[in-house]
Design an enzyme around this catalytic site. Structure first.
Site, short mmCIF file in Angstrom:
data_model
loop_
_atom_site.label_atom_id
_atom_site.label_comp_id
_atom_site.label_asym_id
_atom_site.label_seq_id
_atom_site.Cartn_x
_atom_site.Cartn_y
_atom_site.Cartn_z
N TYR A 135 0.87 -1.18 0.00
CA TYR A 135 0.00 0.00 0.00
C TYR A 135 0.91 1.23 0.00
O TYR A 135 0.72 2.15 0.76
CB TYR A 135 -0.84 -0.06 1.29
CG TYR A 135 -2.13 0.71 1.31
CD1 TYR A 135 -3.07 0.61 0.30
CD2 TYR A 135 -2.44 1.52 2.41
CE1 TYR A 135 -4.27 1.29 0.37
CE2 TYR A 135 -3.64 2.20 2.49
CZ TYR A 135 -4.56 2.08 1.46
OH TYR A 135 -5.76 2.75 1.55
N HIS A 140 -2.67 7.58 -2.76
CA HIS A 140 -3.80 6.65 -2.80
C HIS A 140 -4.31 6.40 -1.38
O HIS A 140 -5.52 6.43 -1.13
CB HIS A 140 -3.38 5.34 -3.46
CG HIS A 140 -4.40 4.25 -3.39
ND1 HIS A 140 -5.55 4.26 -4.16
CD2 HIS A 140 -4.45 3.11 -2.65
CE1 HIS A 140 -6.27 3.18 -3.89
NE2 HIS A 140 -5.63 2.46 -2.97
N GLU A 205 -6.89 -1.19 -10.21
CA GLU A 205 -5.86 -0.55 -9.39
C GLU A 205 -4.57 -0.57 -10.18
O GLU A 205 -4.08 -1.64 -10.55
CB GLU A 205 -5.66 -1.28 -8.05
CG GLU A 205 -6.78 -1.02 -7.06
CD GLU A 205 -6.45 -1.47 -5.64
OE1 GLU A 205 -5.57 -2.33 -5.47
OE2 GLU A 205 -7.09 -0.94 -4.70
N GLU A 207 -0.92 -0.64 -10.44
CA GLU A 207 0.22 -0.98 -9.59
C GLU A 207 1.36 -1.46 -10.47
O GLU A 207 1.19 -1.74 -11.65
CB GLU A 207 -0.16 -2.11 -8.61
CG GLU A 207 -1.38 -1.80 -7.77
CD GLU A 207 -1.51 -2.70 -6.54
OE1 GLU A 207 -0.50 -3.31 -6.14
OE2 GLU A 207 -2.62 -2.78 -6.00
N TYR A 250 -14.21 -6.15 5.00
CA TYR A 250 -12.78 -6.00 5.32
C TYR A 250 -12.46 -5.88 6.80
O TYR A 250 -11.30 -6.09 7.20
CB TYR A 250 -12.15 -4.84 4.53
CG TYR A 250 -12.24 -3.48 5.16
CD1 TYR A 250 -13.42 -2.76 5.13
CD2 TYR A 250 -11.12 -2.90 5.77
CE1 TYR A 250 -13.51 -1.51 5.69
CE2 TYR A 250 -11.20 -1.64 6.34
CZ TYR A 250 -12.40 -0.94 6.29
OH TYR A 250 -12.48 0.30 6.85
N THR A 366 -1.64 0.76 -5.13
CA THR A 366 -2.08 1.67 -6.19
C THR A 366 -1.21 2.92 -6.20
O THR A 366 -1.03 3.58 -5.18
CB THR A 366 -3.55 2.05 -5.96
OG1 THR A 366 -4.30 0.84 -5.85
CG2 THR A 366 -4.09 2.88 -7.10
MN MN Z 1 -3.82 -3.48 -4.52
#
Ligand code: MN
Length: 435
Positions: A135, A140, A205, A207, A250, A366
């Protein structure tokens, strides 16, 4: 030791492979690794050169002694053993391949091992044992945090700990394979109980994929000063997300089904040696931010551990394709948006003794930049779905619809060096199965 530039980065170098010189992605200065199958052959390791692929093991006997055994490791259906050979082996192979592809005297012997890329089938470059998603894109993290906690978007651990979670390796797929819209539980706004059905807030996303080269033994962390040597290279990663499912599931243990249904990677591993000219200092932390703890701080890594790689996301809807419209550019950003370097992510991942293995995949997270046009997900581009992106006179999007195709590209440029690229990571959204 972080890769330095050498003769393989000479911008004046030319290849006898006709399509290579000036190729947007794969000039001879790049030489990315992948797995391909020629029209009537089994999958094997290859290197992209212009519009062609060179079968690495097939030309092993033409390489100098030190590189020959390394090239033979590429004669398998995955590159895990080649990556396990370590960064010095990859460099010896790069040097040998570069000489063969630039020396006109080698042309006759090498040409039979060249295949037109358009006629080959590409495969995942490695067997992925584990997939970890970080992360590290701080913009982001702030943008997403602000949707949930407007006053306090960034949690207090963010500037100390490279935040990550264990993803799902089995559903990582090569660019080009459809992503099937997932079904799952979501909690409609204002409702007390969830509903079940197709995800309504499907997102991309943007990445980068970091591929682990040589791993480490359980209980033996990789020191930050050595972490760069354990990175084989990079690809583009689209870490698809079911935002509505994620919001409901989550807490308290983190992402689960909202993140495990599919992740797409581009086929070519651009090696850390190829990326040497595009290394830049890790951007200075804003005034008042804490310094990284000592196990994450290495002067050489801070000096040149960031990468000046430009990334773009385009969207093509079914209607746009039917009407012959070009894809719409959604965003344009840089890998320098990472708050932590790739080496810091590796060092942190292993500091508790966790063993990393060749071919493991680490997602950067991201990579949204400071600018509005660099937002790497629709969640951010549409402010949580509230402000749809206008694609044309007749179409807009809050989140992805069936038939939408997301196309990610990336390239690196630096004054005095050739431009190299990653190819593309592309996938189309298919309708959810009826359950
Ligand atoms: Mn991700």
């Amino acid at each position: 030791m972080i890769a330095r530039t050498d003769f393989t980065h000479d911008p004046a170098a030319r290849s006898w492979v006709e399509s290579a010189d000036g190729h947007d992605d794969f000039p001879v200065q790049n030489l990315p690794l992948g797995i391909f199958a020629p029209p009537s052959g089994k999958p094997r390791g290859g290197v992209a050169i212009g519009a062609a692929i060179l079968d690495i093991a097939a030309i092993a006997s033409l390489l100098p002694e030190g590189a020959r055994d390394i090239a033979l490791l590429a004669g398998q259906a995955t590159l895990n053993d080649l990556l396990d050979a370590g960064h010095e082996a990859l460099r010896a192979l790069r040097h040998g391949l570069f000489r063969l592809l630039t020396d006109p005297a080698s042309q006759e012997a090498v040409r039979p091992a060249l295949h037109a890329m358009a006629q080959c089938r590409l495969h995942l470059p490695v067997r992925i044992g584990d997939y970890t998603d970080f992360y590290s894109g701080i913009h982001h993290a702030v943008n997403v945090g602000r949707l949930f906690r407007p006053d306090n978007p960034l949690l207090p651990n963010y500037k100390y700990v490279p935040i990550g979670y264990h993803g799902r390796a089995s559903s990582v797929r090569l660019s080009g394979e459809d992503v099937i819209r997932p079904n799952g539980q979501t909690l409609p706004i204002g409702a007390q109980t969830p509903i079940f059905g197709p995800c309504k807030r499907l997102d991309h996303e943007l990445e980068m994929a970091i591929w682990v080269g040589r791993g480490n033994a359980l209980g033996q962390p990789i020191p930050i000063a050595e972490a760069a040597e354990h990175i084989a290279g990079l690809s583009i990663l689209n870490d698809w997300s079911a935002r509505d499912m994620q919001a409901w599931e989550y807490q308290p243990l983190g992402p689960f089904l909202a993140k495990s249904f599919h992740s797409s990677v581009s086929p070519w591993i651009v090696t850390m040696d190829a990326l040497a000219p595009y290394r830049v200092p890790q951007p200075a932390r804003p005034e008042g931010d804490p310094a990284p703890l000592p196990y994450l701080l290495d002067p050489a890594d801070q000096q040149s551990g960031a990468l000046n790689v430009t990334m773009e996301v385009h969207l093509s809807t079914a209607r746009m394709r039917a009407e012959g419209q070009a894809p719409h550019r959604l965003s344009h950003g840089s890998m320098t948006a990472m708050y932590w370097t790739a080496a810091q992510l590796l060092a942190h991942h292993s500091v508790n003794g966790c063993n990393l293995a060749p071919g493991d995949l680490l997602g950067t997270g991201t990579l949204t930049g400071a600018a509005d046009e660099s937002r790497g997900s629709l969640l951010e581009l549409t402010h949580g779905g509230k402000e749809p992106v206008r694609l044309s006179d007749r179409e807009s999007r809050s989140f992805l619809e069936d038939g939408d195709e997301v196309i990610m590209t990336a390239f690196a440029e630096a004054a005095g060096f050739a431009r190299i690229g990653f190819g593309e990571c592309r996938a189309r959204v298919a309708t959810a199965p009826r359950l």
